[in-house]
Structures are given as C-alpha cells and as structure tokens.
Design a protein around this motif. Structure first.
Motif, PDB file in Angstrom:
ATOM      1  N   GLY A 310      -0.235  11.908 -15.360  1.00 23.77           N
ATOM      2  CA  GLY A 310       0.076  13.131 -16.108  1.00 23.77           C
ATOM      3  C   GLY A 310      -0.365  13.007 -17.567  1.00 23.77           C
ATOM      4  N   GLN A 311      -0.056  11.861 -18.173  1.00 24.15           N
ATOM      5  CA  GLN A 311      -0.406  11.651 -19.587  1.00 24.15           C
ATOM      6  C   GLN A 311      -1.913  11.604 -19.802  1.00 24.15           C
ATOM      7  N   GLU A 312      -2.634  11.051 -18.847  1.00 25.86           N
ATOM      8  CA  GLU A 312      -4.070  10.821 -19.041  1.00 25.86           C
ATOM      9  C   GLU A 312      -4.957  11.902 -18.420  1.00 25.86           C
ATOM     10  N   GLY A 313      -4.350  12.936 -17.889  1.00 24.31           N
ATOM     11  CA  GLY A 313      -5.143  14.027 -17.314  1.00 24.31           C
ATOM     12  C   GLY A 313      -5.778  13.689 -15.974  1.00 24.31           C
ATOM     13  N   TYR A 314      -5.165  12.757 -15.256  1.00 21.96           N
ATOM     14  CA  TYR A 314      -5.660  12.383 -13.924  1.00 21.96           C
ATOM     15  C   TYR A 314      -4.804  13.043 -12.844  1.00 21.96           C
ATOM     16  N   THR A 315      -5.372  13.246 -11.687  1.00 17.79           N
ATOM     17  CA  THR A 315      -4.601  13.664 -10.522  1.00 17.79           C
ATOM     18  C   THR A 315      -4.362  12.417  -9.669  1.00 17.79           C
ATOM     19  N   LEU A 316      -3.106  12.220  -9.269  1.00 17.32           N
ATOM     20  CA  LEU A 316      -2.758  11.041  -8.473  1.00 17.32           C
ATOM     21  C   LEU A 316      -2.838  11.366  -6.983  1.00 17.32           C
ATOM     22  N   HIS A 317      -3.462  10.482  -6.226  1.00 20.54           N
ATOM     23  CA  HIS A 317      -3.568  10.675  -4.770  1.00 20.54           C
ATOM     24  C   HIS A 317      -3.040   9.426  -4.081  1.00 20.54           C
ATOM     25  N   VAL A 318      -2.035   9.595  -3.242  1.00 15.14           N
ATOM     26  CA  VAL A 318      -1.533   8.469  -2.452  1.00 15.14           C
ATOM     27  C   VAL A 318      -1.518   8.908  -0.990  1.00 15.14           C
ATOM     28  N   PRO A 319      -2.345   8.313  -0.147  1.00 16.99           N
ATOM     29  CA  PRO A 319      -2.317   8.686   1.279  1.00 16.99           C
ATOM     30  C   PRO A 319      -0.927   8.468   1.874  1.00 16.99           C
ATOM     31  N   PRO A 320      -0.577   9.195   2.931  1.00 17.95           N
ATOM     32  CA  PRO A 320       0.720   8.990   3.565  1.00 17.95           C
ATOM     33  C   PRO A 320       0.904   7.529   3.992  1.00 17.95           C
ATOM     34  N   ALA A 321       2.178   7.098   3.996  1.00 17.69           N
ATOM     35  CA  ALA A 321       2.488   5.667   4.189  1.00 17.69           C
ATOM     36  C   ALA A 321       1.764   5.053   5.381  1.00 17.69           C
ATOM     37  N   GLU A 322       1.686   5.790   6.511  1.00 19.59           N
ATOM     38  CA  GLU A 322       1.108   5.171   7.716  1.00 19.59           C
ATOM     39  C   GLU A 322      -0.401   4.961   7.585  1.00 19.59           C
ATOM     40  N   LEU A 323      -1.023   5.625   6.603  1.00 17.58           N
ATOM     41  CA  LEU A 323      -2.452   5.397   6.382  1.00 17.58           C
ATOM     42  C   LEU A 323      -2.707   4.567   5.124  1.00 17.58           C
ATOM     43  N   CYS A 324      -1.607   4.212   4.411  1.00 17.75           N
ATOM     44  CA  CYS A 324      -1.695   3.363   3.219  1.00 17.75           C
ATOM     45  C   CYS A 324      -1.580   1.903   3.612  1.00 17.75           C
ATOM     46  N   THR A 325      -0.637   1.620   4.532  1.00 10.93           N
ATOM     47  CA  THR A 325      -0.517   0.252   5.045  1.00 10.93           C
ATOM     48  C   THR A 325      -1.649   0.054   6.059  1.00 10.93           C
ATOM     49  N   ASP A 326      -1.824  -1.183   6.499  1.00 14.94           N
ATOM     50  CA  ASP A 326      -2.979  -1.467   7.356  1.00 14.94           C
ATOM     51  C   ASP A 326      -2.926  -0.668   8.656  1.00 14.94           C
ATOM     52  N   ASN A 327      -4.051  -0.067   8.986  1.00 14.81           N
ATOM     53  CA  ASN A 327      -4.150   0.784  10.176  1.00 14.81           C
ATOM     54  C   ASN A 327      -5.616   0.843  10.589  1.00 14.81           C
ATOM     55  N   ALA A 328      -5.879   1.378  11.766  1.00 17.77           N
ATOM     56  CA  ALA A 328      -7.267   1.417  12.231  1.00 17.77           C
ATOM     57  C   ALA A 328      -7.912   2.782  12.026  1.00 17.77           C
ATOM     58  N   ALA A 329      -7.104   3.813  11.700  1.00 21.73           N
ATOM     59  CA  ALA A 329      -7.706   5.124  11.444  1.00 21.73           C
ATOM     60  C   ALA A 329      -8.620   5.038  10.221  1.00 21.73           C
ATOM     61  N   MET A 330      -8.171   4.274   9.217  1.00 24.82           N
ATOM     62  CA  MET A 330      -9.004   4.136   8.014  1.00 24.82           C
ATOM     63  C   MET A 330     -10.302   3.383   8.343  1.00 24.82           C
ATOM     64  N   VAL A 331     -10.226   2.474   9.303  1.00 26.07           N
ATOM     65  CA  VAL A 331     -11.421   1.704   9.696  1.00 26.07           C
ATOM     66  C   VAL A 331     -12.389   2.624  10.457  1.00 26.07           C
ATOM     67  N   ALA A 332     -11.828   3.437  11.356  1.00 21.82           N
ATOM     68  CA  ALA A 332     -12.661   4.391  12.110  1.00 21.82           C
ATOM     69  C   ALA A 332     -13.322   5.383  11.149  1.00 21.82           C
ATOM     70  N   TRP A 333     -12.555   5.832  10.147  1.00 20.92           N
ATOM     71  CA  TRP A 333     -13.098   6.806   9.190  1.00 20.92           C
ATOM     72  C   TRP A 333     -14.226   6.186   8.360  1.00 20.92           C
ATOM     73  N   ALA A 334     -13.999   4.967   7.863  1.00 19.32           N
ATOM     74  CA  ALA A 334     -15.059   4.282   7.102  1.00 19.32           C
ATOM     75  C   ALA A 334     -16.278   4.104   8.006  1.00 19.32           C
ATOM     76  N   GLY A 335     -16.028   3.808   9.284  1.00 20.00           N
ATOM     77  CA  GLY A 335     -17.125   3.672  10.241  1.00 20.00           C
ATOM     78  C   GLY A 335     -17.890   4.985  10.385  1.00 20.00           C
ATOM     79  N   ALA A 336     -17.160   6.097  10.460  1.00 21.32           N
ATOM     80  CA  ALA A 336     -17.811   7.408  10.604  1.00 21.32           C
ATOM     81  C   ALA A 336     -18.632   7.742   9.359  1.00 21.32           C
ATOM     82  N   GLU A 337     -18.092   7.415   8.188  1.00 27.19           N
ATOM     83  CA  GLU A 337     -18.809   7.683   6.938  1.00 27.19           C
ATOM     84  C   GLU A 337     -20.095   6.851   6.866  1.00 27.19           C
TER      85      GLU A 337
END
Ligand code: KG4
Ligand code: ZN
Length: 374
Positions: A310-337
């Motif tokens: 807020g102070q620095e004019g940034y927008t904060l983004h935090v993925p939902p907990a189940e995609l923040c901790t280790d998971n394979a959806a993020m791996v599949a997505w990086a693979g797709a990208e």
C-alpha cells in the motif's frame, strides 16, 4: 475426450493444451492436470497432494531417504487419481511436466523417471520444470497475471526476491545467507517443543501471545542488498527460551508472537529494498508484488506485506494456500507455459538437486548451505 474438448472450445476452434504435472522435490507427492486455453487462461482440472508429514514427524524434519521411498510407493496412485478426477486419459495429454530440480535428488529422480516413462509410452512432450519457476508463474494460473513483476518466494527450502521478466527469464535481487524462512519457522518450532511443520504451529501458538515481553533482533534491517538472514533470530529465540526453561505455555506463545513480529519487520524491510533496486527495471504498470511458497500463508507476514505494498504503490498477489504450498498444478502450469514457447526437453534430461533460476546471480556473502542451494 470430454475434458480435452474444453480447452479446444475455449479457443473457438483453436486447440488448447492439457498438461499433467508431477511434483516430488521434497515431502509432498503430487499430481495435477491443468488446461491452458490458447488465450492463456488456465484451469485446474485436478490437484492431488499427499503430504508425508506422518512419515517425517518423529524426526522433526524431512528425511531424504524416507521421502524418496514414499514417493516411489504412492506416485503412481496419485497420478491415477489426478487423471481420474480430471476425466482425462493419457492419450488426451499434450505434455507431462515434472519438477526436475532443485530439491532432494531421490524424490526428483522418482518424478522425472515417471514423467519420462509416460512421455515415451504415450508419445507426448516432456517438460522438465524448475520448482522455483513453478512457484514464480502460479499467479498466471490463478489470476492471469503476466510478467514482469516482483516475486518474494518464501518456502521451507528457499527465500528469494526476484524480478520475473518472463518465462525462463529471472533476475535475483536477494537470497538468504543462511536459513530459509520456512526452515527458521520449523527450527524455532522444534526448539520450543511445537509440532512439525513448524510454521503453522508457531502461528497457532502466537495467536495467544502478548507482545513486549521479549526483545528479538531484526536481521539485515537497512542493508543495501536485498538479502535475508534468519539464523541469528532463531538463535536469539533459543537463548531467551533457555534462560526461561522450563517453558510454560504462555512463554512459548509470547516468544512465538515476537518471532513472527521480527520476521514480518525484517522481511518487509528486505522487500522494500528490493522495490528500490527493482526501480526502473520494472516498467510502470508492473508494480505487482507476488508472494509464493508455504510461508506466504502466515497472516502476520501477510499483514506487513499488505501495508508495505500500500505504501509503495504495489498490488499484492498471494495465490490461494493450496497453490502456494507445494503442489503439482503449478508444475503443470509452468509446463504448459514452456510448451507454448516450444521449451520441451529430451528424455535424456537429468534431475538437478541445484538449479538456480538466475544463473548469473553471485552467491550472497556468507552464504551457507541454504543460501547457495537456491
Ligand atoms: O512451499 P512449501 O509448502 O514447501 C517447500 O517448498 O518448502 O513450504 C513449506 C514451509 C514449511 O517450512 C512450513 O513451516 C512453512 O512453509 N509454513 C508456514 C506457514 N504454513 C507453512 N510458515 C509460517 N506460517 C505459516 N502459516
Ligand atoms: Zn516449494
């Protein structure tokens, strides 16, 4: 073919992609199926995670050999579950993506060998994914946010500040010179007699704590590089705990709330420094701070980062907990990208225990095992 038709139709005829992701780099065995439309929208069709806490709990930390054996035992079943849940058959897939590093080599070998077998048997592409890149790109899946942005990656094994310029293009601004942040939570929990994993246990205990009884250091405050250090903070907790032993429940709670406050202030200061360094390198409109990794779940830290953004004019983004901790959806997505960019890998790709996102980054001064690892 029901699900394969979905990314097709999203494209208005042009075909999307379906990727199976596999994650075995630490103590979670995970598999997921993700669809990516040609427009770049992601959809999680299944996301199966089996944490190995029970196997490691009595040791108070992850035992590599036990982790590797557990991956061998349950990965096939987890993949089957992910495919069934997604309603997808192997021939429907465009690629299989597996975390190939950094991480514990035994587990990585299990995931990579399995992915190679699937790629070979079904004649689909193989993508070897860097676990840190998977964390870094998750916001593309969850919010459609595209690089460039500033990334704070805080997990059990990694603590880094990076500019994400694009897929495969990272600039490291800071790293830890000793413990990773999640590791500091885990070690602090252990020395206070709390459970494993330590982060949630410390946070729970801190909820009943009162500020002001203990004084703890704010590591690295004001330093010119955006590096982190947590070993001294953990040691300070140990000294205060030893001076008071035996600890009552309220002593533990008060120490935990003070530890969280010290972490929040130290991390916010380091991120502020990274924002200064990132300066012009991040174009206007790219003032986004993305937080990834298991420690992003911590509410005290999140509060401090929300204030800072807020102070620095940034927008904060935090993925939902189940995609923040280790998971394979993020791996599949990086693979797709990566698949979209033609960045596929051969069957001779070898798992890498170490695999920095920014190979040009110089080691942080005084970097111990953890600092060098990332
Ligand atoms: O990203 P992650 O699931 O796995 C790794 O790649 O390491 O992160 C796990 C770490 C552990 O050290 C755990 O104690 C920490 O994240 N953690 C937390 C919280 N939830 C998990 N740390 C602080 N507060 C939490 N609520
Ligand atoms: Zn991770």
């Amino acid at each position: 073919m029901m699900v394969a038709a979905s990314p097709d139709s999203a494209a208005g005829g042009e075909r999307g992609t379906l990727v199976l992701g596999i994650e075995t780099s630490c103590d979670e065995t995970a598999a997921a199926v993700v669809a990516r439309s040609p427009k770049g929208d992601g959809r999680v069709l299944s996301n199966v995670v089996r944490a190995q806490w029970e196997e490691h709990r009595r040791y108070g930390g992850v035992v590599p050999e036990i982790a590797a054996r557990a991956h061998v035992e349950c990965l096939d079943g987890i993949i089957g579950e992910a495919m069934r849940e997604a309603g997808v058959a192997f021939p429907d897939l465009d690629a299989v993506a597996a975390t190939a590093g950094p991480g514990l080599i035994g587990g990585l070998l299990v995931g990579v060998a399995t992915a190679k077998a699937i790629a070979l048997a079904h004649e689909i592409d193989l993508v070897a994914v860097n676990h840190l890149e998977a964390h870094a790109l998750t916001v593309g899946l969850t919010e459609g946010l595209r690089p460039p942005y500033l990334l704070l990656l805080i997990s059990g094994g990694h603590t880094q500040l990076l500019i994400v310029h694009g897929v495969g293009r990272y600039q490291r601004l800071g790293t830890t010179i000793d413990d990773a942040l999640g590791e500091a939570f885990d070690k602090t929990a252990k020395l206070l007699g709390l459970g494993f994993p330590g982060g949630p246990a410390v946070e729970k205990a801190a909820a009943a704590g009162k500020r002001g009884r203990f004084t703890l250091p704010r590591p690295m405050l004001g330093r010119s590089e955006a590096h982190f250090s947590f070993a001294g903070l953990k040691t300070a907790v140990r000294h205060q705990a030893q001076a008071l032993a035996p600890l009552r429940e309220e002593d533990v709670a008060d120490l935990c709330v003070e530890f969280e406050a010290a972490v929040a202030e130290s991390v916010a200061d380091r991120v502020r420094r990274a924002m200064e360094i990132a300066g012009e390198r991040l174009p206007d409109g790219a003032r986004h701070l993305v937080v990834a990794g298991g420690v992003a779940a911590n509410k005290a830290l999140r509060g401090a980062l929300t204030d800072l953004a807020g102070q620095e004019g940034y927008t904060l983004h935090v993925p939902p907990a189940e995609l923040c901790t280790d998971n394979a959806a993020m791996v599949a997505w990086a693979g797709a990208e990566r698949l979209r960019l033609g960045l596929t890998d051969g069957l001779d790709f070898e798992a890498r225990a170490r695999w920095p996102l920014d190979p040009a980054a110089v080691p942080a001064l005084g970097a111990g095992k953890q600092g060098a690892k990332a």
